[in-house]
Enzyme design. Sequence first.
Site, PDB file in Angstrom:
ATOM      1  N   ASP B 404     -17.656  30.775 -54.789  1.00 54.74           N
ATOM      2  CA  ASP B 404     -17.592  29.556 -53.691  1.00 54.74           C
ATOM      3  C   ASP B 404     -16.724  28.924 -54.550  1.00 54.74           C
ATOM      4  O   ASP B 404     -16.379  28.331 -55.204  1.00 54.74           O
ATOM      5  CB  ASP B 404     -17.912  29.460 -53.109  1.00 54.74           C
ATOM      6  N   LYS B 572      -7.248  19.002 -34.018  1.00 59.52           N
ATOM      7  CA  LYS B 572      -6.810  18.374 -35.416  1.00 59.52           C
ATOM      8  C   LYS B 572      -7.520  19.816 -35.906  1.00 59.52           C
ATOM      9  O   LYS B 572      -8.696  20.597 -35.699  1.00 59.52           O
ATOM     10  CB  LYS B 572      -8.005  17.535 -36.252  1.00 59.52           C
TER      11      LYS B 572
END
Lengths: 343, 1142
Positions: B404, B572
Amino acid sequence: MKNEGEGSERPDNTAFTQQRLPAWQPILSAGIVIPGFLIIGLAFIGIGIGLFLTSQTIQVWEMDYTGVEKDSPCVRCTIQSSQNCTCDVTFSLSELFTGPVFFYYGLSNYYQNFRKYGVSKDYYQLTGDTQYFKSPQDVCSPYKYDSQNNPIVPCGAIANSMFNDTFELYQIINGTTKKQVPLDGKGISWWTDYNIKYRNPSSVNGSFANAFEGTVKPINWPKAVYELDPVDQNNNGFLNQDFLVWMRRSALPQFRKLYRRITEGDYAAGLPAGNYSLTVHYNYPVLSFDGRKKVVFSNVSWMGGKNDFLGIAYLVVGSLCVVMSVVMLIVYAKFKFSDDDDA
Amino acid sequence: MLRRRLNRLCGGDEKRVDSRTIYVGHRPCPDTEAFIPSKFCDNRIVSSKYTVWNFLPKNLFEQFRRIANFYFLIIFLVQVIVDTPTSPVTSGLPLFFVITVTAIKQGYEDWLRHKADNEVNKYPVTVLEDGRSVKKESEKIKVGDVVEVVEDETFPCDLILLQSSREDGTCFVTTASLDGESNHKTHYTVPDTEKDLQALTAAIECEQPQPDLYKFVGRMHIYKPEQEPAVRSLGPENLLLKGATLKNTKKIYGVAVYSGMETKMALNYQGKSQKRSAVEKSINGFLLVYLCILISKAIVCTTLKYVWQSKEGQDEPWYNQKTQKEKDTNMYLKMFTDFLSFMVLFNFIIPVSMYVTVEMQKFLGSFFITWDKDFFDPEIQEGALVNTSDLNEELGQVEYVFTDKTGTLTQNNMEFIECCIDGFQYKHRDTRSELDGFTVTDGPVNKLQQKAGREKEELFLRALCLCHTVQVKEAGSEVLTDQVDGIDGMIHQPEEERGFIASSPDEIALVKGAMRYGFTYLGLESKSMKIRNRQNDIEEYKLLHVLNFDPVRRRMSVIVQTSLGETLLFCKGADSSIFPRVRPEEVDRIRMHVERNATEGYRTLCVAYKQLSAEEYAVADTGLREARLALQDREEKLMAMYNQVETGMSLIGATAVEDRLQEEAAETMEALQGAGMKVWVLTGDKMETAKSTCYACRLFQRGTELLELTVRTLEDGSSKREEKLLELLGDYHKKAVQDAPPVKAGVTRSWSTANQDYGFIIDGATLTLVMNPPRDADASLYRSLFLQICQNCTAVLCCRMAPLQKAQIVKMVKNSKGSPITLSIGDGANDVSMILEAHVGIGIKGKEGRQAVRNSDYAIPKLKHLKKLLLAHGHLYYVRIAHLVQYFFYKNLCFILPQFLYQFFCGYSQQPLYDAAYLTMYNICFTSMPILAYSLLEQHISIEILLDNAALYREIANNATLRWRPFLYWTVLGIFQGLLFFFGVRCLFSNPALQDNGQVFGNWSYGTIVFTVLVFTVTLKLALDTRHWTWINHFVIWGSLAFYVFFSFFWGGIIWPFLKQQRLYFVFANMLSSVSAWLVIIILILLSLLPEILLVVLRKPRGLHSRQKKPGQSNVGDNQSSQSSARPLLMRTFSDESNSVI
């Protein structure tokens, strides 16, 4: 498998947990191995020579007396179905057979290491436990009871098949006179077998034979176990040395067992050169299973009886080591040093 | 399994209904005609497997389900039933030993579980009954009970929060023991519930228990006298989970909705995934071979026995007659029992104790990982965690590493770097030196020197201050630092007096960023957010709705009302999710910044807002409320509503937050690549950010040619997406696969020496296209092209991945040709799927909660620890266990071979060569400890060298020491030694008069000599293989030999009353009194070890060479390959089996 976490605890900083235990890291480098091989090789060659020479000094005389060949002296015993057949085997020794001389009988194609045969004995009987005289253990079948259902003591196949040829050795002096060579039957079985492992039952009413009351002798035996040596009570019953020797099963189908030692009288120093006659009381049938019987006279050294194998093996391995060390030396001279240059 | 137990516990009938109804305090509600107290299960937690009563049968049953144990049970039964050469004890005792050891271990584990269960179940709790507080044991709680919980207590079951001691009807909770997130989470009481709980009459309707911790839907009907019943929606924010702890709140009351095994915690409790290592597969393969050997040996012996018996006089010589019963037995039955007897005689070739030794090795060995202080991270005060020890050796076999990015390669420790307002760039240079914190820096935009309008600036900063779910840490609490999952975040800065708590570190970074520019978020008080603006005035905003963040939408919004009555929506989110929802002309001005920031490796977020008219808000408000109340498909309805509200916004700016690389991330990646592993980065982040991270981590290097397969490249040109995809795949395939120099057989893994490095980039959308092309027929073609390209690239970057796609990729690689061993490493919930999918899953104890850690096989605090975990621990574990397995098969082969050969000399009568005691003890006592010690302590190469020379990892790649060739080598060695033992002694016994008193040796002496040679040889063989002699090795190896000698004396020195036959009486002592026996033992041991010594010596130069390699000039593959070809022919013999010496 779950190692529940060490939590917030800092792991132990010990050499063990960190896999940093001080360790010896041996490197079998050429510097050790080549001289090592050389030393081992030389040592082995030394031992090998010693063994080989020792083995060569051991004198052996052996003779198959089964009577298969037509010219064999015992051939008539094989034809004759009668009991108590005796035959004489004559031989001559050209030089002194150094004493003490050990007298073996040998059998071949005889499987004392059959599994069923091997377990067919009652250890408790043989330790003199008279309780087992009445009802021997099942492993003894089919040598447990006789046809009248009497318990057999000692029961089992091993005891039943005890070797029962007997031998007398004569020195022929001046062509005619036979002088019997005394044979010593003591000390032919393992000390522990004679002194600890096997025990006679204690006498009942002062008679050793009474202890065996209600039992019968093994089918193949001519006489009961308490009559094996009527002369010497210490060699009688289960403690009869011939019996003990027989009860220690051989490892291979071709084997020899110690019969007597020649340690006494005029023959303590060995059998002098001359002619001998061996009288065989031929009782033991082996031809039915294509077996062979033989007698062996041998003397022993510190390594036991004659056996060339060990000496040769040591010589071969020893020389192999020496050769290896030389080969390694060459290999190293050629490759290792050039390898070092690369690095 | 758990479900089944659940059904049993709770009765099946309830399952049929979709929802359950709970009456608060068991008080009947007016509009239900009949109050039928429905039956729910009690609040007892049962995690234990056994009870005192069923332990024995159940445990035995489970153990005998293992094929090996079952096999030995069968052998044991055959020995009991059939007349066999060895007593049942010989196989019964080892089996008993193995079963007992395992049972003790499992019993102990279960006892711990019982203890833990009891601790929970007997915990005293307070329950409100008829207005009185009653103390009860936790397990007595029934669904519907009103439970009181005080501060710092854990909730005894899943509760709906009814009343809190805090004024605003909230309470704080940490779920550290559930998902490891130690931040405080706010939960809310159900609105409008009575202060007096005694008077509250309410029914709760909620879904049936389900394991998702973050999902809950329910409805509460509140009945008041003389009023219409009120309905309130219940969500996860009202649900207090069993196992969570109450914080910062004095006391709460809640009604139990799920109890005992139905709580979410219990539903989430599950056994670890059953991952099996490749070593185990090898073992099973070898076992099969040995089983074949065993059966063929038995068949050969049986056949030869009957051939031999057919000869006159052999079958039943007069001295060994058969019993009547034997004569009567059917010939075929006899053959069959003979076959079984031979099986029993030779069954020791299958090492019964190997499984238990392997298990012990794994269990004990895994402690070295938890103990390693290099894995200890002072910051979180934790070391590595081992969740399963079954996979230790797999760590040494990894070929593909899937990592990751956020939190794994990077620190997930966010710092606000810059923002862009209305196309103007604002860079935060140094807070302490600037008065207002605003600085303008150089950049590619030409209008740089001007500031955006003040209004725009302030709007943007207000948006940053309002659009989040950050909590301000309670005043007066001792620590005033940022808390993200209990980890101290950034460095203290003088002007930052406040601590913030948030579920994502980005949010804190943004709020702090705004703070630097003068807008400080003061906190949320009774639904109004307070901020202090630049003029030090306090502004108040009423918080109307929070549209939560989720990874699909990739954005979040808030709807607030200003003091002037205006309703504003701030939103956002990721650029890709914001840009389509704002006016296109605004996008262009900002996109440039966003992209530039992304290439620099920053995480970018775009901020947008819109003003809602009263009508618009009214529509949105009702829509949102309705969706929240829905019992069915609540998620979908909410999502649709969110999407509907978040449209037509105007973009006001973008932010850039830096996520720093993890310590030593680049070095670690380099080491992994040097070790021959292919590193794939799978991230949900955008391509530019991810690419820059890859460069920073040196996964991509300057010379690396990037092959890009993303939406952007697909949309280049005029052709259709699908065609373009095929075209590109073909192109890349040609480049990376066909044109690449053919891989030589000997140096399969030295691909990195190829002239051209390729890096491959693919994004989520394209991946979907590759995996599920429009026409099904292409699927396999696309996949294989894709896979081949990837396999020829040094590094692969997959960006914009959904969690499930990550797992898909792992699965695809896992199932590709050669089934390579894969490893996934990640820290967040979105990595769980790939962690579970890969052969080895590694969790990082990062900042995104503990879900990854909980689902992983191993958890480490930092990425940099991966290097040691794989290169040192993994390598060593693999070498250890591989040697353990091979050695076990070898030592049993040369153990049983003489016994087989002996059959040829005893008329195939199944006569055992060794005494029963030796047969039994060989595997348990005489030869088990040295190999166990070896397999725990061996370091054939020291850890430092392993870490310095990553390339060493390649030498054990592809299961190198457990493949058929090394196996064959060990087998041949075993056969050679077995033959030598038997025939060496056979030659000696050609004259059995071996004592100097002329007495002869019998069959047990024969066996004992062979056995003595055997024990010494296999132990010394191990000694020869041991490169790392600690005192434990010395103790165990020499101790084992001494024990053997001691035992033999002891066993033969006493008449054992319980034995029917004193077969070994004084055999050993007599053997030692014979010089010939000594000599033959010595020469046979030496001769058996001679080839081994020669190999060690001839292989030595290479070993020296690699040892001498200087640390630092590490890892690269070219010197490795040149070295292997330069080695002289002689020294290459068996080099592939190299397991003992490098």
